[in-house]
Design a protein around this motif. Structure first.
Motif: not given
Ligand code: MG
Ligand code: TYD
Length: 455
Positions: A103, A126, A172
């Protein structure tokens, strides 16, 4: 109409079966079978008989298409791994262990691409938007024109992308996406497969580049079916050892550039910084020559990288001695130990063997064979290889040494870093330019005799 039935799919190879079992019959993996919904609705599963399709326009091979205009983000390590920048409409999968820095890398990349003029959307499934903004603040990226969303509903995401028409969308992660037309939980094989399929075909149609972030399972594969890897143009792995700050971005598949290319980064308090000269970094905390330590002149993708191999050989208290390897293939280590024993008469029975590639680097080149053998012998005989020497060469089962590719690049890099000699196979194409003193060896027995005075 037939009753809707359950099927079971292997998350490693994608094979499906009618009943659950602990082990996949297709690939032999354990605990990879998950319940799945059959693809009954789509036309693909129905017989094609009956209705005629439309005729497809065919073209010649000799179209005058210009190479794709690429955009570089300015992070040289990333641009090179992508094959020289981002290709419009390409689909990229970035895999890696949780917490390795995916990330972080992609937020930094998003900011750079946005600053380079590509409208960019970052979708986090997330983390909450506030969390991503906090990370951006820590990374000093709050001024970058990246648009941000925290969302997992695939339909909403696709509609948004269709309306906004960014040049780059980062998802993501693919395991958190949820397609409402698929009847299973997010993260399941069919969800991951459906989401990846929707996003990659959408990317192609609209000319939007998409980056999918994927988690990696304990076994080192991107969680979800292997088919995701086949759907995308480029597969990158972000890897590194915990406790080391180095991170390596490795292209394992790339339709737009060389595979095996690596980019090296360092995780700092303010995000990932590029490592332009990895050899210097990998060798920086090298101590005085110690038995078992050897510098291997390797090639990663298009770039030479020098790394230190460390071996430890000690009498084993166990009936089955240990063979422990970090950063190199254990099967290959077994082969080298066997060749040393069978061809040079140097036994390792009753000895524990530890082999470690310093800095958390992973090597897959057979060119490291000779360096591995040198490290093992040096540890076993308690004799050091001179500090200013690099070693490379492939070992065959007969004990002969085979030359390896890009010898000149390896030597040039070694010279640049202050090494003065090299040990290499006899038929290596060393060229004329190198100022190194090269000791050429034709077989392992000769090497053992010359370098260690044994054998
Ligand atoms: Mg991540
Ligand atoms: P992250 O990018 O969240 O990993 P992933 O997405 O692959 O799960 O990175 C998490 C780790 O990186 C976390 O342990 C903290 C560390 N980190 C830094 O050391 N420096 C930084 O500037 C940032 C943002 C994270």
């Amino acid at each position: 109409m037939a009753k809707a039935q359950k099927i079971f799919t292997c998350s490693a190879c994608g094979a499906s079966s009618s009943k659950w079992s602990g082990r996949c019959e297709g690939c032999g993996e354990w605990n990879t079978i998950q319940e799945d919904t059959p693809l009954s609705a789509g036309p693909a599963s129905k017989s094609l008989g009956g209705k005629r399709g439309a005729s497809i326009a065919l073209t010649d091979l000799s179209t005058e298409e210009a190479p794709p205009p690429r955009t570089e983000c300015g992070m040289g390590e990333l641009d090179r791994v992508l094959g020289g920048g981002l290709v419009p409409g390409s689909a990229i999968l970035v895999g890696g262990d949780p917490g390795i820095g995916k990330s972080t890398l992609l937020l930094q990349a998003a900011a750079r691409f946005a600053q380079a003029g590509l409208p960019t959307i970052y979708v986090s499934g997330e983390e909450a938007s506030a969390q991503v903004r906090m990370r951006a603040q820590r990374l000093g990226l709050t001024d970058a024109p990246v648009r941000l969303a925290a969302e997992t509903n695939l339909r909403d995401i696709m509609t948004t992308l269709d309306n906004e028409r960014p040049a780059l969308a980062i998802i993501d992660s693919i395991q958190t996406m949820w397609a409402d037309n698929v009847d299973s939980a997010p993260g399941s094989v069919s969800q991951v497969r459906a989401a990846a399929h929707e996003l990659t075909t959408f990317a192609k149609k609209r000319g939007i580049s998409v980056v999918l972030v994927g988690h990696v399972t304990k076994e080192g594969q991107i969680a979800g079916p292997r088919v995701v890897e086949h759907m995308v143009d480029t597969v990158l792995y972000f890897e590194g050892e915990r406790g080391h700050q180095f991170r390596i971005l490795r292209a394992v598949k790339n339709r737009f550039g060389p595979a095996d290319e690596i980019g090296v980064f360092e995780m700092t308090g303010a995000g990932l910084s590029e490592v332009v000269n990895p050899s210097a970094l990998f060798l920086s905390d090298r101590e005085d020559p110690a038995p078992g330590s050897v510098v291997f002149a390797g090639i990663e993708g298009t770039r030479p990288v020098l790394v230190e191999l460390q071996a430890l050989v000690a009498p084993s208290p166990h009936s089955q001695p240990r063979r422990s390897v970090l950063g190199w293939d254990s099967g290959r280590l077994a082969m080298i130990l066997a060749v040393l024993e069978a061809r040079c008469g140097i036994p390792f029975a009753g000895l524990d063997v530890y082999l470690n590639v310093a800095g958390g680097m992973k090597i897959s080149e057979p060119a490291a064979d000779l360096a591995v053998a040198a490290a093992l012998l040096s540890a076993r005989e308690d004799a050091s290889i001179p500090k200013d020497t690099v070693v490379f060469g492939e070992i065959s089962l007969s004990g002969a040494l085979r030359p390896v590719g890009q010898t000149e690049n390896r030597l040039k890099e070694a010279q640049k870093l202050g090494f003065t000699s090299a040990i290499a196979p006899t038929r290596s194409k060393t060229g004329s330019g190198s100022g190194l003193n090269i000791q050429k060896m034709s077989d392992l027995t000769g090497f053992v005799g010359d370098i260690f005075g044994a054998g």
